[in-house]
Design an enzyme around this catalytic site. Structure first.
Site, PDB file in Angstrom:
ATOM      1  N   LYS A 345      33.637  40.882  41.902  1.00 41.30           N
ATOM      2  CA  LYS A 345      32.973  40.879  40.589  1.00 41.30           C
ATOM      3  C   LYS A 345      33.328  39.640  39.794  1.00 41.30           C
ATOM      4  O   LYS A 345      32.476  39.043  39.137  1.00 41.30           O
ATOM      5  CB  LYS A 345      33.343  42.136  39.808  1.00 41.30           C
ATOM      6  CG  LYS A 345      32.489  42.336  38.565  1.00 41.30           C
ATOM      7  CD  LYS A 345      31.020  42.530  38.908  1.00 41.30           C
ATOM      8  CE  LYS A 345      30.162  42.731  37.671  1.00 41.30           C
ATOM      9  NZ  LYS A 345      28.730  42.686  37.976  1.00 41.30           N
ATOM     10  N   VAL A 346      34.587  39.234  39.807  1.00 39.11           N
ATOM     11  CA  VAL A 346      34.997  37.998  39.131  1.00 39.11           C
ATOM     12  C   VAL A 346      35.313  36.970  40.203  1.00 39.11           C
ATOM     13  O   VAL A 346      36.227  37.152  41.005  1.00 39.11           O
ATOM     14  CB  VAL A 346      36.238  38.218  38.241  1.00 39.11           C
ATOM     15  CG1 VAL A 346      36.654  36.922  37.565  1.00 39.11           C
ATOM     16  CG2 VAL A 346      35.963  39.313  37.215  1.00 39.11           C
TER      17      VAL A 346
END
Length: 350
Positions: A345-346
């Site tokens: 996600k990051v």
């Protein structure tokens, strides 16, 4: 399955469905602060604008570039962060507005380049979905896109939230009121309610080996974002091209079995794309159009968008059927769009 936690795509589907509410929240709760920040920045009269982003947010930044150049009449560019983070360049950014767009606000290169820009004299603005992020902390100004937590790896609601927040910012910079966005939440709900149409359309791409996606003007960021969504969820190689660039060589790879998706804006971008559509039809391409009803009827298939929407905010609606398409094709191929392989996600680039 009785356990809904194991249903593939459950999270992405829920987050796509939240988008009308997110858009309404930005208009109701976010707009006053956005206009206040825009007023403070406009008073400093930046000489030009630089936009910094990665991935999905980079496509939102490209949309902002079109808005800035068309509506504000100021030059705008997308930065190459490695010139600062890897090569140590120190450009003079006095009186330059640097807008950094990031869902998480946590990628080290975004934080480092923004910090360096502020030290070089820039007016720095972070646009994120995380008010407590490192990026927000190092920036002079911050806009929260108010999308709420996004758990699916493919970004959907944060993308449209970024688009609307950036549109309102640029409207504020030119003293506008953002009236063109007023009907977007209800229009978005109407588009998302037509998921059955997209599911039927998805069948033609279930066994696709590659895709070409094209548009012009305000629609080009949509083409890039649609290609990214399709690649990260379905794993089908999808090549996004400006219609003008497509004619400069890549058109040669399109034949009578090539699937092409064209995003046709209702306005000047769509008019500029017409020669490209004519060439594609002439080559017998399997042409699917996301645009107005008449354009859809002239193609092999497509999805008709609401009429009468100002061209500068159409991208917020254009991407919705393409998000649904990525979801439906992924499900049809037996994969889980919530958790594409090899992604986080990051993304911590440096």
């Amino acid at each position: 399955m009785s356990d809904t936690q194991t249903v593939p795509g459950r999270i992405m589907a829920a987050e796509m469905a939240e988008q009308p509410a997110v858009l309404q929240r930005i208009l109701d709760e976010g707009a006053p602060k956005i206009f206040e920040i825009a007023s403070q920045i406009a008073a400093r009269n930046p000489r030009f604008v630089l936009l910094t982003a990665r991935g999905t947010s980079d496509n939102a930044a490209l949309y902002a570039k079109y808005l800035i150049e068309i509506l504000l009449g100021k030059p705008a560019g997308l930065t190459s962060m490695s010139t600062t983070t890897a090569y140590g360049a120190k450009p003079d950014l006095t009186d330059v507005l640097v807008i950094t767009v990031s869902q998480s606000g946590g990628s080290p290169d975004l934080v480092a380049s923004t910090k360096a820009a502020r030290e070089a004299g820039a007016i720095t603005l972070a646009v994120t979905n995380n008010a407590g992020s490192p990026l927000a902390e190092v920036s002079e100004f911050h806009i929260d896109v108010l999308a709420g937590p996004e758990k699916a790896l493919p970004a959907t609601k944060t993308y449209t939230a970024e688009l609307l927040a950036l549109y309102l910012l640029i409207e504020g910079l030119r003293g506008g009121d953002g009236a063109a966005a007023k009907e977007l939440p209800s229009l978005a709900a109407g588009v998302l309610a037509r998921q059955g149409e997209v599911k039927a359309l998805a069948e033609r791409y279930r066994f696709a080996q590659r895709l070409v996606i094209t548009s012009r003007g305000y629609g080009y960021p949509t083409a890039r974002e649609a290609a990214l969504k399709l690649m990260e969820t379905t794993y089908i190689p999808a090549s996004p091209f400006s219609g003008a660039d497509l004619l400069h060589g890549p058109l040669a790879m399109v034949d009578n079995v090539s699937p092409v998706i064209a995003i046709v804006p209702d306005g000047k971008g769509g008019e500029a794309l017409q020669p490209v559509l004519d060439r594609l039809r002439g080559r017998g391409a399997d042409l699917v159009v996301v645009g107005q009803q008449a354009q859809v009827e002239a193609a092999s298939g497509g999805f008709a968008l609401p009429a009468g929407v100002p061209e500068e905010v159409q991208p917020i609606l254009e991407i919705l059927p393409l998000q649904l398409l990525a979801y439906e094709v992924t499900i049809a191929r037996g994969q889980d769009p919530d958790a594409p392989r090899a992604l986080a996600k990051v993304t911590e680039t440096h």
